[in-house]
Design an enzyme around this catalytic site. Structure first.
Site, mmCIF file in Angstrom:
data_model
loop_
_atom_site.group_PDB
_atom_site.id
_atom_site.type_symbol
_atom_site.label_atom_id
_atom_site.label_comp_id
_atom_site.label_asym_id
_atom_site.label_seq_id
_atom_site.Cartn_x
_atom_site.Cartn_y
_atom_site.Cartn_z
ATOM 1 N N ARG A 29 32.143 -76.499 -47.751
ATOM 2 C CA ARG A 29 31.347 -75.601 -48.577
ATOM 3 C C ARG A 29 31.498 -75.968 -50.123
ATOM 4 N NH1 ARG A 29 33.189 -69.639 -48.001
ATOM 5 N NH2 ARG A 29 34.512 -69.938 -49.513
ATOM 6 N N TYR A 76 18.156 -42.752 -29.759
ATOM 7 C CA TYR A 76 16.973 -43.717 -29.768
ATOM 8 C C TYR A 76 17.350 -44.805 -28.657
ATOM 9 C CZ TYR A 76 15.601 -42.798 -34.502
ATOM 10 O OH TYR A 76 14.934 -42.267 -35.475
ATOM 11 N N MET A 119 20.107 -44.082 -38.433
ATOM 12 C CA MET A 119 20.521 -44.275 -40.057
ATOM 13 C C MET A 119 21.540 -43.278 -40.757
ATOM 14 S SD MET A 119 17.493 -44.806 -42.850
ATOM 15 C CE MET A 119 16.688 -46.065 -41.892
ATOM 16 N N LYS A 171 36.245 -59.371 -55.670
ATOM 17 C CA LYS A 171 34.776 -59.756 -55.683
ATOM 18 C C LYS A 171 34.045 -58.858 -54.674
ATOM 19 C CE LYS A 171 35.918 -62.769 -51.835
ATOM 20 N NZ LYS A 171 35.903 -64.044 -51.367
HETATM 21 C C1 LIG Z 1 37.161 -64.184 -50.996
HETATM 22 C C2 LIG Z 1 38.270 -65.343 -51.186
HETATM 23 C C3 LIG Z 1 39.519 -64.896 -50.829
HETATM 24 C C4 LIG Z 1 39.894 -63.960 -50.112
HETATM 25 O O1 LIG Z 1 39.879 -63.937 -48.862
HETATM 26 P P1 LIG Z 1 40.368 -63.004 -47.847
HETATM 27 O O2 LIG Z 1 40.439 -63.587 -46.475
HETATM 28 O O3 LIG Z 1 39.823 -61.457 -47.780
HETATM 29 O O4 LIG Z 1 41.846 -62.882 -48.204
HETATM 30 C C5 LIG Z 1 40.341 -66.125 -51.349
HETATM 31 N N1 LIG Z 1 39.877 -67.189 -51.862
HETATM 32 C C6 LIG Z 1 38.608 -67.322 -52.061
HETATM 33 C C7 LIG Z 1 38.099 -68.824 -52.682
HETATM 34 C C8 LIG Z 1 37.480 -66.598 -51.628
HETATM 35 O O5 LIG Z 1 36.319 -66.563 -51.821
#
Ligand SMILES: *Cc1c(COP(=O)(O)O)cnc(C)c1O
Length: 359
Positions: free
Chosen positions: A131, A254, A302, A35
Site C-alpha cells: 500500500r 421491508y 433506516m 484517526k
Molecule cells: C489504523 C492504523 C493502525 C491501527 O490499526 P488497528 O488494527 O485498529 O490497531 C495502526 N497503524 C496504521 C498505519 C494504521 O493506519
C-alpha cells in the site's frame, strides 16, 4: 429528550484499555490511533481523555491533528500518511507534528516548503502490505537524504504495517517481520497495530500503534476484547418504541424477510442503519432487551429495527435496548453481518446522542 438513541462512552474503560495495552507492550511506547474520529467514538473526546496517558496520538490528516490542538491536547501527534499537499509542511512544523514520509514526492515537497522549524520525520517502508511506503531497497537512500536534511529534527524513525497479522500463521507475517528487522538502520522502529500486539509479542520494537484495542474490541475473529482483558468503550443503546402482537404467517419489515412462525410479540427499536446499525445484519443477530437476548428479525430499516420478543415476555414500550457494548460484544453482533467491527464502530452517526461518563 427526543429520540432515545444513544452511545454511552466510558472514560474508565478507555483508560483501563490503555493500561492493559501499556503493561502488555512495556517497554515499547504507545501511539494511540485516533484517526477516523477515534473509530467513531469522537476524536476530541477520546484524545482529551488520552492526553498524557500515551506517547503519541496517530491521525490520518492534518485536519484531525489541528482539531486536537484546538481543544488543548498536548500529546505529540503523528500524521501516519504524512502530508497530502506541500503547504501542509509549514503548518505541521509550526504545530510540531510528527510527519510520515511514504513517497519521494513528499520528500521533495519538504525541500520546496523549507519550513521555518525542522520536523520530526518517520519513514514508511512497504514490507509486504503493498500500500504505502518505500520499498526496502529505497530506504537507505531516503534515510540518508532525510538524515542530512536541514528540515529534520531529532532521530529518524521507521514504520511499517502488517497485512495479515490477524492470522498468526499466515506466511506473510514472517516475511514482513524479517524484512523489517533486516533494515538494520540506526532508528527507532514501529510495526505492530492491534492484531500484531496480540499475535507477535516479539515484534513490538520501540512503538506499537493500537487502534481497535483501545476501544476494547478484538481484531481477531472468534475472540472478543474481553478475552484480552479489555472493556468496550462504547455501548450503543436505544429503546422499544412499539410492541406488535402478530399472528402466525404475518411478515415483518421491508421485503417481508421474516415470517412469524407462530403468534408472537415483535418489538420495534428506535435505531437503524441511519444511525450506523449495520444494514446487513441477519435474522438472529443478538439484541439485548433489558437483560434478555432477543434476536433481530426482519430487515433493518433506516430508523428502526425489529426484534423477536418471545424471550422477554415482560418487555414494555420504553424498555432499554442494547445493540452492542457492555453485556453484548460488538464482535459477536458483527458475525451476523457481512462486516467487521472496524467498519461498524466507525459508522455510528451523529444523530446518535454521545454521552460520556466523567472525564
Ligand atoms: C489504523 C492504523 C493502525 C491501527 O490499526 P488497528 O488494527 O485498529 O490497531 C495502526 N497503524 C496504521 C498505519 C494504521 O493506519
Amino acid at each position: 429528550m427526543g429520540r432515545l438513541t444513544f452511545a454511552n462512552l466510558s472514560t474508565e474503560n478507555l483508560l483501563h484499555n490503555v493500561d492493559v495495552i501499556k503493561k502488555k507492550v512495556y517497554p515499547a511506547k504507545v501511539i494511540a490511533m485516533v484517526k477516523a474520529n477515534a473509530y467513531g467514538h469522537g476524536i476530541r473526546s477520546v484524545s482529551m481523555r488520552l492526553d498524557g496517558h500515551v506517547d503519541l496520538l496517530g491521525v490520518a490528516s492534518i485536519e484531525e491533528a489541528l482539531a486536537l490542538r484546538k481543544v488543548g491536547v498536548r500529546t505529540p501527534i503523528l500524521l501516519i500518511e504524512g502530508v497530502f499537499e506541500p503547504h501542509e509542511f509549514s503548518l505541521a512544523s509550526a504545530e510540531g507534528f510528527h510527519i510520515t514520509f511514504h513517497s519521494q514526492v513528499q520528500v521533495d515537497w519538504l525541500k520546496k516548503a523549507a519550513p521555518l522549524r525542522p520536523i520530526q520525520a518517520w519513514i514508511k517502508v512497504n514490507t509486504g502490505m503493498g500500500r504505502l511506503g518505500f520499498s526496502p531497497s529505497q530506504v537507505p537512500l531516503i534515510f540518508k537524504e532525510l538524515s542530512q536534511s536541514p528540515y529534520r529534527l531529532g532521530p529518524l524513525r521507521i514504520i511499517s504495517h502488517l497485512a495479515c497479522s490477524e492470522d498468526r500463521d499466515h506466511p506473510l507475517n514472517l516475511a514482513q517481520t524479517r524484512v523489517f528487522k533486516e533494515l538494520a538502520l540506526p532508528a527507532e522502529l514501529s510495526l505492530c497495530a492491534s492484531a500484531g500486539i496480540l499475535n507477535f509479542p516479539g515484534d513490538y520494537h520501540d512503538y506499537v500503534r493500537p487502534g481497535l484495542l483501545l476501544y476494547g474490541l478484538s481484531p481477531i475473529k472468534g475472540r472478543t476484547g474481553e478475552d484480552w482483558g479489555l472493556k468496550p468503550v462504547m455501548t450503543l443503546r436505544s429503546t422499544l418504541i412499539a410492541i406488535n402482537h402478530l399472528n402466525k404467517g404475518d411478515s415483518v419489515g421491508y421485503g417481508a424477510r421474516y415470517i412469524c412462525p407462530e403468534d408472537m410479540r415483535v418489538g420495534v427499536v428506535a435505531i437503524g442503519y441511519g444511525d450506523g446499525y449495520p444494514f446487513t445484519a441477519q435474522d438472529g443477530a443478538p439484541v439485548l432487551v433489558n437483560q434478555s437476548l432477543c434476536p433481530l428479525i426482519g430487515r433493518v430499516s433506516m430508523d428502526m429495527l425489529t426484534v423477536d420478543l418471545r424471550p422477554c415476555p415482560q418487555a414494555q414500550v420504553g424498555d432499554l435496548v442494547t445493540l452492542w457494548g457492555q453485556g453484548l460484544p460488538l464482535e459477536i453482533v458483527s458475525e451476523y453481518t457481512h462486516n467487521i467491527p472496524y467498519d461498524i464502530i466507525t459508522g455510528v452517526q451523529h444523530r446518535v446522542q454521545f454521552l460520556w461518563t466523567k472525564l
